[in-house]
Design a protein around this motif. Sequence first.
Motif, short mmCIF file in Angstrom:
data_model
loop_
_atom_site.label_atom_id
_atom_site.label_comp_id
_atom_site.label_asym_id
_atom_site.label_seq_id
_atom_site.Cartn_x
_atom_site.Cartn_y
_atom_site.Cartn_z
N VAL A 12 0.86 -1.19 0.00
CA VAL A 12 0.00 0.00 0.00
C VAL A 12 0.89 1.23 0.00
N GLU A 13 0.49 2.24 -0.74
CA GLU A 13 1.25 3.48 -0.73
C GLU A 13 0.83 4.27 0.50
N ALA A 14 1.67 4.26 1.51
CA ALA A 14 1.36 4.93 2.77
C ALA A 14 1.37 6.44 2.60
N PHE A 15 2.35 6.93 1.87
CA PHE A 15 2.51 8.34 1.55
C PHE A 15 3.04 8.41 0.13
N PRO A 16 2.91 9.52 -0.55
CA PRO A 16 3.40 9.59 -1.93
C PRO A 16 4.85 9.10 -2.04
N GLY A 17 5.03 8.08 -2.85
CA GLY A 17 6.35 7.53 -3.08
C GLY A 17 6.86 6.58 -2.02
N ASP A 35 -1.98 -4.24 10.20
CA ASP A 35 -1.83 -2.90 9.66
C ASP A 35 -2.85 -2.66 8.55
N THR A 36 -3.13 -1.39 8.28
CA THR A 36 -4.23 -1.04 7.38
C THR A 36 -3.83 -0.12 6.25
N GLY A 37 -2.59 0.32 6.24
CA GLY A 37 -2.22 1.39 5.33
C GLY A 37 -2.50 2.71 6.02
N SER A 38 -2.19 3.78 5.36
CA SER A 38 -2.27 5.09 6.01
C SER A 38 -3.62 5.77 5.88
N GLY A 39 -4.38 5.43 4.86
CA GLY A 39 -5.63 6.14 4.61
C GLY A 39 -5.44 7.38 3.75
N SER A 43 -3.85 4.83 -0.59
CA SER A 43 -3.63 3.72 0.34
C SER A 43 -4.84 2.79 0.46
N LYS A 44 -6.01 3.36 0.63
CA LYS A 44 -7.22 2.53 0.76
C LYS A 44 -7.47 1.74 -0.52
N PRO A 77 -1.41 9.06 13.53
CA PRO A 77 -2.66 9.57 12.95
C PRO A 77 -3.00 8.89 11.64
N GLN A 78 -1.98 8.52 10.87
CA GLN A 78 -2.24 7.87 9.59
C GLN A 78 -2.87 6.49 9.76
N MET A 79 -2.60 5.82 10.86
CA MET A 79 -3.16 4.48 11.08
C MET A 79 -4.65 4.56 11.43
N LEU A 80 -5.08 5.66 11.96
CA LEU A 80 -6.47 5.82 12.33
C LEU A 80 -7.35 6.22 11.15
N ALA A 81 -6.74 6.64 10.07
CA ALA A 81 -7.51 7.15 8.94
C ALA A 81 -8.41 6.10 8.31
N ASN A 82 -8.02 4.82 8.30
CA ASN A 82 -8.81 3.77 7.67
C ASN A 82 -9.70 3.03 8.65
N ARG A 83 -9.79 3.45 9.89
CA ARG A 83 -10.48 2.67 10.91
C ARG A 83 -11.96 2.47 10.64
#
Length: 85
Positions: A12-17, A35-39, A43-44, A77-83
């Motif tokens: 998953v692309e967590a952040f650009p690049g 893990d879920t990716g960053s959202g 990423s999603k 914070p990025q881990m909570l984005a896909n919750r």
Amino acid sequence: TSTDATLYRVPVEAFPGFIAYAYLLLGAGVPTLVDTGSGYGNSKDHLLKGLDAIRTEFGEPIRLPDIKRIILTHMGPQMLANRDK
């Protein structure tokens, strides 16, 4: 394995690049996503496409609602984005 468990790695692309990985564990109790990716960004979409590939390429009858456990290896914070997705 001796337990018939299978672990799939989903890029998953967590952040650009920056590519990170989520892992899907099947055959060791309830289906588990590690893990879920960053959202952020794609990423999603990458996570959903990865789950689709596991279904179509490996014949695993798994869909997002089938995942009953999520393990986060670290928190930010990025881990909570896909919750809620």
